[in-house]
Design an enzyme around this catalytic site. Sequence first.
Site, PDB file in Angstrom:
ATOM      1  N   GLY A 109       0.830  -1.214   0.000  1.00 33.96           N
ATOM      2  CA  GLY A 109       0.000   0.000   0.000  1.00 33.96           C
ATOM      3  C   GLY A 109       0.858   1.255   0.000  1.00 33.96           C
ATOM      4  O   GLY A 109       2.091   1.196  -0.004  1.00 33.96           O
ATOM      5  N   GLN A 110       0.174   2.429   0.028  1.00 36.34           N
ATOM      6  CA  GLN A 110       0.893   3.709  -0.072  1.00 36.34           C
ATOM      7  C   GLN A 110       1.914   3.862   1.051  1.00 36.34           C
ATOM      8  O   GLN A 110       3.059   4.252   0.815  1.00 36.34           O
ATOM      9  CB  GLN A 110      -0.107   4.885   0.004  1.00 36.34           C
ATOM     10  CG  GLN A 110       0.574   6.241  -0.196  1.00 36.34           C
ATOM     11  CD  GLN A 110      -0.296   7.433   0.166  1.00 36.34           C
ATOM     12  OE1 GLN A 110      -1.363   7.299   0.786  1.00 36.34           O
ATOM     13  NE2 GLN A 110       0.158   8.609  -0.196  1.00 36.34           N
ATOM     14  N   ASP A 136       1.169  -9.059   1.729  1.00 33.82           N
ATOM     15  CA  ASP A 136       0.005  -8.357   1.181  1.00 33.82           C
ATOM     16  C   ASP A 136      -0.842  -9.373   0.432  1.00 33.82           C
ATOM     17  O   ASP A 136      -0.364 -10.465   0.103  1.00 33.82           O
ATOM     18  CB  ASP A 136       0.470  -7.213   0.229  1.00 33.82           C
ATOM     19  CG  ASP A 136      -0.584  -6.122   0.096  1.00 33.82           C
ATOM     20  OD1 ASP A 136      -0.291  -4.966   0.446  1.00 33.82           O
ATOM     21  OD2 ASP A 136      -1.716  -6.439  -0.347  1.00 33.82           O
ATOM     22  N   ARG A 196      -1.935  -8.509  -2.404  1.00 29.25           N
ATOM     23  CA  ARG A 196      -1.598  -8.192  -3.797  1.00 29.25           C
ATOM     24  C   ARG A 196      -0.253  -8.793  -4.188  1.00 29.25           C
ATOM     25  O   ARG A 196       0.528  -9.204  -3.340  1.00 29.25           O
ATOM     26  CB  ARG A 196      -1.523  -6.664  -3.982  1.00 29.25           C
ATOM     27  CG  ARG A 196      -2.874  -5.982  -4.016  1.00 29.25           C
ATOM     28  CD  ARG A 196      -2.742  -4.470  -3.921  1.00 29.25           C
ATOM     29  NE  ARG A 196      -2.541  -4.025  -2.549  1.00 29.25           N
ATOM     30  CZ  ARG A 196      -2.569  -2.731  -2.191  1.00 29.25           C
ATOM     31  NH1 ARG A 196      -2.743  -1.805  -3.109  1.00 29.25           N
ATOM     32  NH2 ARG A 196      -2.403  -2.367  -0.932  1.00 29.25           N
ATOM     33  N   ASP A 227      -3.604 -13.104   3.615  1.00 30.51           N
ATOM     34  CA  ASP A 227      -4.890 -12.438   3.854  1.00 30.51           C
ATOM     35  C   ASP A 227      -5.035 -12.253   5.363  1.00 30.51           C
ATOM     36  O   ASP A 227      -5.231 -13.224   6.094  1.00 30.51           O
ATOM     37  CB  ASP A 227      -6.037 -13.303   3.301  1.00 30.51           C
ATOM     38  CG  ASP A 227      -7.402 -12.683   3.589  1.00 30.51           C
ATOM     39  OD1 ASP A 227      -8.413 -13.270   3.184  1.00 30.51           O
ATOM     40  OD2 ASP A 227      -7.438 -11.609   4.238  1.00 30.51           O
ATOM     41  N   TYR A 267     -14.904   4.972   7.978  1.00 26.69           N
ATOM     42  CA  TYR A 267     -13.453   4.891   8.206  1.00 26.69           C
ATOM     43  C   TYR A 267     -13.102   5.486   9.566  1.00 26.69           C
ATOM     44  O   TYR A 267     -12.384   4.874  10.362  1.00 26.69           O
ATOM     45  CB  TYR A 267     -12.765   5.647   7.079  1.00 26.69           C
ATOM     46  CG  TYR A 267     -11.275   5.740   7.147  1.00 26.69           C
ATOM     47  CD1 TYR A 267     -10.652   6.976   7.283  1.00 26.69           C
ATOM     48  CD2 TYR A 267     -10.469   4.613   7.044  1.00 26.69           C
ATOM     49  CE1 TYR A 267      -9.274   7.075   7.317  1.00 26.69           C
ATOM     50  CE2 TYR A 267      -9.095   4.704   7.074  1.00 26.69           C
ATOM     51  CZ  TYR A 267      -8.501   5.946   7.206  1.00 26.69           C
ATOM     52  OH  TYR A 267      -7.138   6.051   7.244  1.00 26.69           O
ATOM     53  N   LYS A 297     -11.586   3.534  12.773  1.00 21.61           N
ATOM     54  CA  LYS A 297     -10.280   3.912  13.324  1.00 21.61           C
ATOM     55  C   LYS A 297     -10.410   4.298  14.810  1.00 21.61           C
ATOM     56  O   LYS A 297      -9.560   3.958  15.630  1.00 21.61           O
ATOM     57  CB  LYS A 297      -9.671   5.048  12.504  1.00 21.61           C
ATOM     58  CG  LYS A 297      -9.126   4.611  11.149  1.00 21.61           C
ATOM     59  CD  LYS A 297      -7.997   3.585  11.293  1.00 21.61           C
ATOM     60  CE  LYS A 297      -7.394   3.191   9.971  1.00 21.61           C
ATOM     61  NZ  LYS A 297      -6.321   2.169  10.109  1.00 21.61           N
TER      62      LYS A 297
HETATM   63  C1  VAH Z   1      -7.979   9.119   3.656  1.00 23.10           C
HETATM   64  N1  VAH Z   1      -5.587   9.280   3.299  1.00 23.10           N
HETATM   65  O1  VAH Z   1      -8.101  10.074   2.915  1.00 23.10           O
HETATM   66  C2  VAH Z   1      -6.608   8.854   4.260  1.00 23.10           C
HETATM   67  C3  VAH Z   1      -6.401   9.634   5.544  1.00 23.10           C
HETATM   68  C4  VAH Z   1      -6.783  11.772   6.802  1.00 23.10           C
HETATM   69  C5  VAH Z   1      -7.104  10.971   5.586  1.00 23.10           C
HETATM   70  O2  VAH Z   1      -6.723   8.854   6.634  1.00 23.10           O
HETATM   71  O3  VAH Z   1      -8.895   8.371   3.921  1.00 23.10           O
END
Ligand code: VAH
Length: 319
Positions: free
Chosen positions: A13-14, A36, A38, A54, A144, A148
């Site tokens: 990932g990034q 990963d 991928r 996985d 998200y 988190k």
């Molecule tokens: C997103 N790059 O855009 C992530 C980040 C603060 C944003 O957690 O979901």
Amino acid sequence: MGKEKILVIGACGQIGVELTLELRRLYGGSSVVAADLREENNLLKGTGPYVSLDVMNKEMLHVQVIRQNITQIYLLAAMLSATAEKNPSLAWHLNMQSLLNVLDIAKEEKLTKVYWPSSIAVFGPTSPKQNCPQQTIIEPVTVYGISKYAGEFWCNYFFQRFHVDVRSIRYPGLISYKSEPGGGTTDYAVEIFHAAIEQKKYISFLKADTYLPMMYMPDAIRATIELMEADASKITVRTSYNIAAMSFSPKEITNAIRQYIPEFETSYLPDYRQAIADSWPQSIDDIVAKKDWNWKPEFDLQKMTRDMLMNLQPNLIGS
Ligand code: VAH
């Protein structure tokens, strides 16, 4: 303490690509297993061991941890804000179960440390917009952010209850040139560089004056490793640390790029990601990370812009 053996989950990932390369530079290629779902990222090939894995398959993960004598896990796999809004239940399941799988195994195998990233996305519209503090009203309104914030409490629980040394950072939007971001609301700040170079124009999915907390990837990687190497006695936050480097808007980053590409133009066509961005703070107070483990950013907007363009299009930058 015996030789550490690190497993990086989400290594393609990034963040994962750059974190894996830096961990291998510091601890040796063979000490860092990249994993990963991928295909192995080209930048990682030949720099150390790679396993297809996985993280949702807890049994398989447990087998790998034992077989590879893993002592630390960095869990970077997650579904980011924009994609998560399209798949709420899948995002919740992936972001939560992956963490619980890792924390359970860390407890059972007595791993020395675990790293798990949170995000400034935990903050919602009722949090302070400017200099948002470490502890404040936190009411996330994105899947998200909810996942988190819940994950932060699980980290704190496993530390307090089972003494799992799990550490975490609330990353701002991250900008990098080595690997693509995936499905984030802040991804415009990466796309804009490629568009400026290739098309000399960019259509931003956020409004011109949408200020967001941002950070250049080298700062984020250094912060992660500094936190993980800090003495445990210095860590006073076992949910997740605020860190900050800069805040900017699409208009400001456009102007920074125009110093090198004068003809570059950005137009604005806000989409569903505008509401996500509007729910987040514009700037972050990271005084606790500065006090606990001497956090200090090195890149501001000008320095980042120059470094990004120098690496993406070297002939753009004079001596
Ligand atoms: C997103 N790059 O855009 C992530 C980040 C603060 C944003 O957690 O979901």
